[in-house]
Every structure is written in structure tokens, then in C-alpha cells.
Design a protein around this motif. Structure first.
Motif, PDB file in Angstrom:
ATOM      1  N   ARG A   1     120.469 -43.530  12.723  1.00 31.95           N
ATOM      2  CA  ARG A   1     120.066 -42.205  12.234  1.00 31.95           C
ATOM      3  C   ARG A   1     118.748 -41.767  12.861  1.00 31.95           C
ATOM      4  O   ARG A   1     118.556 -40.586  13.187  1.00 31.95           O
ATOM      5  CB  ARG A   1     119.959 -42.239  10.706  1.00 31.95           C
ATOM      6  CG  ARG A   1     121.303 -42.267   9.998  1.00 31.95           C
ATOM      7  CD  ARG A   1     121.146 -42.066   8.492  1.00 31.95           C
ATOM      8  NE  ARG A   1     120.475 -43.191   7.871  1.00 31.95           N
ATOM      9  CZ  ARG A   1     121.109 -44.279   7.427  1.00 31.95           C
ATOM     10  NH1 ARG A   1     122.427 -44.363   7.556  1.00 31.95           N
ATOM     11  NH2 ARG A   1     120.441 -45.273   6.878  1.00 31.95           N
ATOM     12  N   ALA A   2     117.839 -42.704  13.052  1.00 36.13           N
ATOM     13  CA  ALA A   2     116.567 -42.359  13.695  1.00 36.13           C
ATOM     14  C   ALA A   2     116.795 -41.918  15.135  1.00 36.13           C
ATOM     15  O   ALA A   2     116.127 -40.986  15.630  1.00 36.13           O
ATOM     16  CB  ALA A   2     115.628 -43.567  13.654  1.00 36.13           C
TER      17      ALA A   2
ATOM     18  N   ASP B   1     119.522 -40.491  16.284  1.00 42.02           N
ATOM     19  CA  ASP B   1     120.117 -39.149  16.226  1.00 42.02           C
ATOM     20  C   ASP B   1     119.035 -38.099  16.015  1.00 42.02           C
ATOM     21  O   ASP B   1     119.052 -37.012  16.636  1.00 42.02           O
ATOM     22  CB  ASP B   1     121.143 -39.079  15.095  1.00 42.02           C
ATOM     23  CG  ASP B   1     122.410 -39.865  15.417  1.00 42.02           C
ATOM     24  OD1 ASP B   1     122.655 -40.121  16.612  1.00 42.02           O
ATOM     25  OD2 ASP B   1     123.125 -40.246  14.471  1.00 42.02           O
ATOM     26  N   SER B   2     118.083 -38.414  15.143  1.00 47.00           N
ATOM     27  CA  SER B   2     116.992 -37.468  14.884  1.00 47.00           C
ATOM     28  C   SER B   2     116.148 -37.266  16.138  1.00 47.00           C
ATOM     29  O   SER B   2     115.755 -36.132  16.472  1.00 47.00           O
ATOM     30  CB  SER B   2     116.124 -37.993  13.742  1.00 47.00           C
ATOM     31  OG  SER B   2     115.015 -37.157  13.529  1.00 47.00           O
TER      32      SER B   2
ATOM     33  N   SER C   1     117.144 -37.611  19.188  1.00 42.62           N
ATOM     34  CA  SER C   1     117.938 -36.854  20.157  1.00 42.62           C
ATOM     35  C   SER C   1     117.867 -35.356  19.883  1.00 42.62           C
ATOM     36  O   SER C   1     117.739 -34.538  20.806  1.00 42.62           O
ATOM     37  CB  SER C   1     119.388 -37.344  20.105  1.00 42.62           C
ATOM     38  OG  SER C   1     120.203 -36.583  20.965  1.00 42.62           O
ATOM     39  N   GLU C   2     117.923 -34.969  18.624  1.00 42.19           N
ATOM     40  CA  GLU C   2     117.849 -33.552  18.281  1.00 42.19           C
ATOM     41  C   GLU C   2     116.501 -32.958  18.658  1.00 42.19           C
ATOM     42  O   GLU C   2     116.407 -31.820  19.150  1.00 42.19           O
ATOM     43  CB  GLU C   2     118.105 -33.372  16.780  1.00 42.19           C
ATOM     44  CG  GLU C   2     119.519 -33.696  16.337  1.00 42.19           C
ATOM     45  CD  GLU C   2     120.542 -32.760  16.968  1.00 42.19           C
ATOM     46  OE1 GLU C   2     120.222 -31.576  17.203  1.00 42.19           O
ATOM     47  OE2 GLU C   2     121.667 -33.219  17.234  1.00 42.19           O
ATOM     48  N   GLN C   3     115.433 -33.753  18.448  1.00 39.06           N
ATOM     49  CA  GLN C   3     114.102 -33.252  18.765  1.00 39.06           C
ATOM     50  C   GLN C   3     113.885 -33.142  20.274  1.00 39.06           C
ATOM     51  O   GLN C   3     113.212 -32.224  20.759  1.00 39.06           O
ATOM     52  CB  GLN C   3     113.048 -34.170  18.146  1.00 39.06           C
ATOM     53  CG  GLN C   3     113.041 -34.159  16.622  1.00 39.06           C
ATOM     54  CD  GLN C   3     112.016 -35.112  16.047  1.00 39.06           C
ATOM     55  OE1 GLN C   3     111.163 -35.601  16.769  1.00 39.06           O
ATOM     56  NE2 GLN C   3     112.110 -35.348  14.733  1.00 39.06           N
TER      57      GLN C   3
ATOM     58  N   ASN D   1     119.936 -47.338   9.781  1.00 39.52           N
ATOM     59  CA  ASN D   1     118.716 -46.530   9.837  1.00 39.52           C
ATOM     60  C   ASN D   1     118.297 -46.270  11.283  1.00 39.52           C
ATOM     61  O   ASN D   1     117.819 -45.166  11.623  1.00 39.52           O
ATOM     62  CB  ASN D   1     117.590 -47.235   9.088  1.00 39.52           C
ATOM     63  CG  ASN D   1     117.863 -47.328   7.594  1.00 39.52           C
ATOM     64  OD1 ASN D   1     118.627 -46.533   7.043  1.00 39.52           O
ATOM     65  ND2 ASN D   1     117.235 -48.293   6.935  1.00 39.52           N
TER      66      ASN D   1
END
Length: 764
Positions: free
Chosen positions: A230-231, A233-234, A236-238, A227
Motif C-alpha cells: 500500500r505504501a 501504491d501511495s 506511485s500516485e505521488q 502495508n
């Protein structure tokens, strides 16, 4: 001791061991030859056994053994060659010689003297005299017509009583077997070592179960890592939307790499732990099963000499009796076997003496002249089941009624209305017998009483059934082992307790409408009768449960005619528990027989159902049985005083904890002084209760450290120790203890009174 003496001693021991094996062959073969005197294989086996004993006795210089085995061999060879037809008197004499050989070969026993040997040789020579009529004639046929013309005698009433003061002595049981039936070598191991091995193997099995908990936690941590990745990665995208500096982007990539590596490591370690946990569990289970099997012995071990005893008793009473055994290879705990030998002897003697009729009486009743006693041994639902039946006369119920009235055990009016089951229960009373006179075999009235007493000690049950003129049937059920007990584990006031399945009728859940009030007490309907309902919390002296369950969980327990429903908080499930005896210094703990460990390592107390039923009767007789409140009150949350109990004994630690919890205190435990010191520094406590003798840090050191600590030095301290000498008491008080108490005071309120004196009641 000279080398020659040492050599002789060694040879005598070998002769004794050989005599054990060969006399067993002789006993079994002679019993078979009595039923069929012409069996060539049995004649050959017996002759070889006698011949081997003669040679062994000659080698070690035991002349008495040579003489006895020589005349026995002559008799058997004559039978082999057809010069002699074995009659019952020949079998009697050969069995007598077998016993005599064992007496000669057994060190420390009442060895046979020269006069015994001479008398036996003379007896055998008379039987082998070619001029003796019995040496050559075939067995006479029984003339039934003469019997039918003869006057008849009344069949004697059946009674059940004690074994005789004097009885035909069975062949001595072998002391040990060097080889099993499969030829494997057997070693002597003490019972204490076997118990220790079983204890260690059970603990290793419990420890491997704890690996499952660690594996679950590791898998949970692995999911948290996933988790987190994945957090990240999220995130990083933002962040790409707002733009990142080169350094921030490098740091983000590095964080993602570290998390990915840790995720991979968690996956690998979880897989390895899963594999290790499975293999360790398999090995621990195999170790436990093997250790348990070491305590198991075939039931045949307790049957040594029983067939001979029945045969000899039948001969002495003028009866023809055959004992048939089924399931003699059934495996049973050696402790159970030892305790079953005496009850089994009682029942077999009862069947031979009182159940089986004389040949004349049997023929008149249309039965074969030979009576049969059948013993069947089997496993059923974790229990050892013995079914012993005979095809004899059964119990004379009318005579039983007269005996009950004559002994003023009940009135004639009441006895006339008793059922057969109720009448037969009188036979189990101490001192009860149907015989008017005392003989060598019966009349004292302690036989079935002794049988029932031993069966109860084994936590088993016995039932007698009979059919008039057709025989009696005893049904016994006892645990297969005293080391392991199959139990229903329940929860009472957040504590685990185990009810042995052997005493449980059933488990059920009751609705409020199922509970009725009768004569001021609560009951429920079970199998066509009202059964009393009691709270386990009151019996076990635990605080009432807090909750709002829709149903009431009930365990129905039975001991003979006494049946009660015991209300518990929760059913945990069925478990096979390794019995851990309580410390003998604690004496008998009310309603508890032993302890055990669950799979997670937590302690559970095994309920003594017989004791619990006595507790119920006591509460009923004193009018103190509490009503189970179906509308649980919601108690206000109160601050409870905390106590730390430090003791390296699990039994003592748990006992103190339960005593204090029952009074409403919040209790924590520590296994030694070091563990206790760490707990004192990490948490708040109102009182310390500690033992003195403990590993790593003893109680004196712990109290000394506490008194030197500015934060803890004012805490009350109680020392509880088995040492009750004045110097030990002074040593504890000098170290800074406020109270010194001997553990022998656990059975009264001394501990609780001392706690109240030091810190007051449980709640503030």
C-alpha cells in the motif's frame, strides 16, 4: 534341555496362566454363592472352572492339581444336583482348594506338598460324606428370642491399628491378563518404556505449541508486506504528479509485482502452516492422551483379594460382613494403585475388626446381623476420591479421651475441651491404639499412622468422620496420576513456579488495607481466622519484585491444620503439567518437588507444598521472616555482570542459572559447546561456566577455542563437571580453565564463592 523338557516347560507355563484365570472365576463365584448358595449360574461357572483345571492338570501331568480340582468338582456337582446345600464350611473348604490350586500352578512359589493335597482331599471327603449332618440340612434360622434372653456383653471399644502378624491368606493376585474385558489382546510393557513414551509425547505436544508462535510471526510479516504494498501504491500516485521516466515507471511496476507475488506467497504459506499446526496439535494431543492412558489401570486391579480378605477375617472373628464396592472401573495411574494397596488393606481390616460388631451385638442394637463395609471410588476435580464407610459401632470418644490422658499426650482438662475432629486426629499418631493388649489383628498402633504416611507421600489427604453407634467414614483424596499434575502457575521474580491444585485453598488479591500486623507479622483475614502472609520470593530465594501493583496476589496453601498465604508477583493460570523428575544427583532441592515444561517450552518448577510449609515454620522459629514491602522501591539501574552457562543438562543448566540470578548476575545459557561458542562470539560476557561432556563440541574444545581467540582469551573460565578425578581436573585446567568445580558442590556456596573470586560481585 531336551525337546521333551522344553515342551513340558511350555505346557506348565500355559497351565499356570489358565490357573490364574480359572481361580479368579472360582473366587468370585464362591463369594457370590456364600451369599446365595442356590445361584445356578454361579454354580455352573465354578463347576466348569474346576472341571477345566482338572483337565489341564491331567494334560500336563500335575497329579496334585487333578486330585484337588476333582474333589472340588464333586462338591459343586452335588450342590448343582441338590444333594448338597452349601454351608459356610463348604465355601471355606472350596476357597482353601482355590488357594491350593494356585500354589500348585505357580512356578517358584511354596508349592503344596503331597501331605497338603492328601489332607485337603480328606477334608473334602468328610464334608461330602452323606452321613454328615451338615451335608444335607438347610441353614438354621437364628432365634432372636433366645438372643434377647441371653446375657449381654459390653460392646468392645473401637480402635484403629496395624494389620495382624498372621492373617488368612487371600487368593494370589493374577500376574497378568492376556485379554481385556472387551477381548483385546494385552501385551507386557515395562514401566520404563511407558514413562519414556509419555515423556516423548509430552515433548511433542510442547513442540507443536511452538508452531503457534511461528504462525503469529508469519501473519505479522504478511501484514507488513501488505502495508509495504500500500505504501508503494501511495508513492506511485505521488510520483505521477512530478512525472517519471519510462525506466523509473518500469522499475516501479516491477517492484509492485514482486511485492504482490510475495504477498500471495505469504498468504498461501500462512494458510498451510495454520492447517498443519492444527493437525499436528491434534495428533500430538491424541498421542499424549493415549500414552497417558497406557499408564492408567482400573481400580479393580488393587481390589483383587480384598473382598476375600474381608470375608475370611469376618469368619475368623465370628462376624458376618459384606463388602460393597462402587466405581471399581475408575481409571488410576498404576503407580498410585501400587501405593494405595497397603493403606486400603489397613482401612478394610480396621473396619472389619473394630468397626463391625458381632451379630449378637448388632441385633441388640437394632441392626441387621450382617455388617456392611462400603467402598466408593470416583473422580472429582482431577483427584481420585475414596470413601470407605461401615455401619458399625463408631469410635468411643470417652474411651479415646481416657486413652489420650493415660498415654500422657494431653491433660484431662485440655482433652475435655477438644472437639470431635481434634480427638479423632490422635488416632493417626504413631503408636496410638485403644487396645490394651496386642492381638494377631490389632493393638500395636501403627495402622492409621501408616495409612496417613502413604497418603502424604502421594500428595493426598485423609479425613476421618464418625457417628457413635452408626459407623465410621474415611475420606481419601489423592492425585489420579503421579505423571501429571494440575497446577496453578505463578510468576515470582520473572520465573515460573507451579503450585499443585490439590494443596491450594484459593487464590485472592489483597488491598493494602487487607494486611494487618499481629505479633510483629503480617496477616490477612480468611474464613474467620487470621492467616499468616509470607513472600514467595523469600521462600524461593528470589530477589524481591520491582513494581507498583495496586493489589497483592496471594496463593492460600494448606496442609492439614497449617494454612498460609504466599504472595506472588503474577498469576499465569491453571495448567496440566507433565511431571519431569529432577536429576537424582541433585538430591532434594528445597521447596521444589519436580520440574515441567510449559506450552512455549519454557521450564517451570513444581513447588513441594509440604516442604514449603516447613520452610515457613523454620523462618518463623528463627525470627527471619521478612515483611512484604507494599511500596516497592525503584532501584537504580546498575550494570550487572554477565555470565554464560554452557551445559547439555536442562536441570543443571537451570539450577546454575537460578543460583546466579539470585545473586544479581545477568545469565545466558547454551545447550552445548557449539551453541556456547556462537554465543561467545556474538555477545559480551564476563565469565564462562561450562560442562565437559557435551554433544557437538565438548567443554575442553570450547575452552581451547576461547584461549586461541584474541578477543576472548582473557575471559575467566570455570569448568563444572561430575567428573572429580584428578586426571579430569588436570585436563580441564591444562586446556585453560581458571577454576574446576564438581557438581556435587551445588548445595553449598562453592559455586557462588568461586564466581565472586573470579569476577567479583554482580554489579558495577
Amino acid at each position: 534341555m531336551t525337546p521333551e523338557q522344553m515342551r513340558d516347560a511350555s505346557l506348565l507355563e500355559l497351565f499356570s496362566l489358565e490357573a490364574e484365570a480359572q481361580t479368579q472365576v472360582l473366587s468370585a463365584g464362591l463369594m457370590a454363592l456364600e451369599r446365595n448358595p442356590t445361584q445356578a449360574d454361579q454354580l455352573e461357572a465354578c463347576m466348569r472352572a474346576a472341571h477345566s483345571l482338572k483337565g489341564a492338570a491331567r494334560i500336563v501331568g500335575v497329579d496334585a492339581g487333578v486330585s484337588v480340582s476333582h474333589v472340588m468338582e464333586d462338591c459343586l456337582v452335588s450342590a448343582q444336583e441338590g444333594r448338597l446345600y452349601l454351608q459356610p464350611e463348604h465355601i471355606d473348604a472350596l476357597l482353601q482348594g482355590t488357594d491350593l490350586l494356585m500354589r500348585i500352578a505357580t512356578p517358584g512359589s511354596a508349592n503344596a506338598g503331597p501331605q497338603d493335597v492328601d489332607a485337603y482331599v480328606a477334608l473334602m471327603n468328610r464334608l461330602l460324606d452323606p452321613n454328615a449332618v451338615t451335608a444335607r440340612v438347610a441353614p438354621p434360622e437364628f432365634d432372636v428370642s433366645q438372643l434377647l434372653l441371653a446375657p449381654t456383653a459390653d460392646t468392645p471399644a473401637v480402635a484403629f491399628s496395624e494389620p495382624p502378624a498372621q492373617q488368612p491368606e487371600p487368593a494370589p493376585a493374577p500376574r497378568s491378563q492376556r485379554l481385556t474385558e472387551s477381548g483385546e489382546r494385552v501385551l507386557r510393557v515395562t514401566a520404563q518404556r511407558l514413562n519414556s513414551l509419555l515423556d516423548l509425547s509430552s515433548k511433542s505436544l510442547v513442540e507443536t505449541q511452538r508452531l503457534k508462535t511461528w504462525l503469529v510471526n508469519l501473519q505479522r510479516l504478511k501484514r507488513l508486506q501488505g502495508n509495504s504494498l500500500r505504501a508503494l501504491d501511495s508513492l506511485s500516485e505521488q510520483l505521477k504528479v512530478v512525472g517519471l521516466s519510462h525506466e523509473a515507471e518500469e522499475a516501479l511496476i516491477e517492484a509492485r509485482r514482486i511485492l504482490a507475488d510475495s504477498q500471495q506467497l505469504f498468504s498461501e504459506q500462512t494458510a498451510e502452516l495454520d492447517e498443519y499446526s492444527w493437525q499436528a496439535g491434534q495428533r500430538a494431543q491424541l498421542l499424549y492422551d493415549t500414552a497417558l492412558a497406557c499408564r492408567m489401570r482400573p481400580f479393580a486391579d488393587v481390589l483383587v483379594g480384598q473382598e476375600r480378605m474381608v470375608r475370611d477375617l469376618g469368619r475368623a472373628l465370628g462376624k458376618q460382613i459384606r463388602l460393597e464396592i462402587e466405581g471399581e472401573k475408575t481409571q488410576v495411574d498404576r503407580d498410585v494403585l501400587e501405593k494405595l494397596e497397603a493403606p486400603l488393606t489397613h482401612l478394610l481390616r480396621n473396619a472389619a475388626d473394630h468397626g463391625i460388631e458381632t451379630p449378637e451385638q448388632r441385633l441388640l442394637a437394632g441392626k441387621p446381623a450382617e455388617g456392611v463395609i462400603r467402598l466408593r471410588i470416583s473422580h472429582q476435580a482431577g483427584l481420585l476420591v475414596l470413601d470407605l464407610s461401615d455401619d458399625g459401632a463408631g469410635v468411643d470418644l470417652e474411651r479415646l479421651r481416657r486413652a489420650i490422658v493415660a498415654r500422657q499426650l494431653s491433660t484431662a482438662e485440655t482433652v475435655a475441651q477438644l472437639s470431635e475432629e481434634e480427638l479423632l486426629s490422635f488416632l493417626f499418631l504413631p503408636g496410638f491404639s485403644l487396645r490394651d493388649t496386642v492381638t494377631d489383628v490389632s493393638g500395636r498402633g501403627v495402622g492409621l499412622d501408616a495409612v496417613q504416611h502413604m497418603v502424604r507421600l502421594l500428595r493426598g489427604a485423609i479425613v476421618l468422620e464418625q457417628t457413635s453407634a452408626q459407623g465410621s467414614h474415611f475420606h481419601l483424596e489423592v492425585p489420579l496420576t503421579l505423571s501429571v499434575v494440575r497446577s496453578l502457575v505463578v510468576e515470582v521474580a520473572d520465573e515460573a513456579y507451579a503450585f499443585p491444585l490439590a494443596h491450594i485453598e484459593r487464590m485472592c488479591e489483597l488491598q493494602s488495607d487487607d494486611i494487618v500486623q499481629l505479633e510483629g507479622r503480617q496477616h490477612f483475614w480468611y474464613e474467620g481466622r487470621h492467616v499468616g502472609l509470607v513472600a514467595a520470593s523469600q521462600l524461593l530465594q528470589r530477589p524481591p519484585a520491582q513494581g507498583n501493583d495496586d493489589t497483592l496476589k496471594v496463593v492460600v496453601i494448606r496442609e492439614r491444620d497449617a494454612v498460609y498465604g504466599v504472595a506472588v508477583d503474577r498469576f499465569i493460570g491453571e495448567r496440566t503439567l507433565v511431571v519431569l523428575p529432577l536429576d537424582h544427583r541433585l538430591g532434594k532441592v528445597q521447596d521444589i518437588s519436580a520440574g515441567a515444561l510449559l506450552d512455549d517450552g519454557s521450564a517451570v518448577l513444581i513447588v513441594d507444598v509440604e516442604d514449603m510449609l516447613r520452610s515457613v515454620d523454620k523462618l518463623l522459629n528463627t525470627g527471619r521472616l521478612e515483611r512484604i514491602d507494599r511500596h516497592h522501591r525503584q532501584a537504580a539501574e546498575l550494570t550487572r555482570k554477565r555470565i554464560l552457562v554452557v551445559d547439555d543438562s536442562l536441570t543443571v543448566r537451570e539450577l546454575q542459572r537460578k543460583l546466579l540470578i539470585n545473586r544479581g548476575y545477568d545469565v545466558a545459557v547454551a545447550v552445548d559447546g557449539m551453541d556456547g561458542w556462537n554465543a561467545l562470539r556474538a555477545e559480551h560476557f564476563d565469565l564462562l561456566i561450562t560442562d565437559i561432556d557435551m554433544p557437538r563440541m565438548d567443554g575442553i574444545e570450547l575452552v581451547t577455542l576461547l584461549r586461541r581467540d584474541n578477543r576472548l582469551q582473557s575471559m575467566p573460565v570455570m569448568v563444572v563437571s561430575y567428573k572429580d578425578r584428578e586426571e579430569d581436573r588436570r585436563r580441564g585446567l591444562d586446556a585453560g580453565a581458571d577454576y574446576y568445580l564438581a557438581k556435587a558442590s551445588f548445595h553449598d556456596d562453592a559455586l557462588l564463592d568461586a564466581v565472586v573470586e573470579l569476577i567479583g560481585g554482580a554489579q558495577t
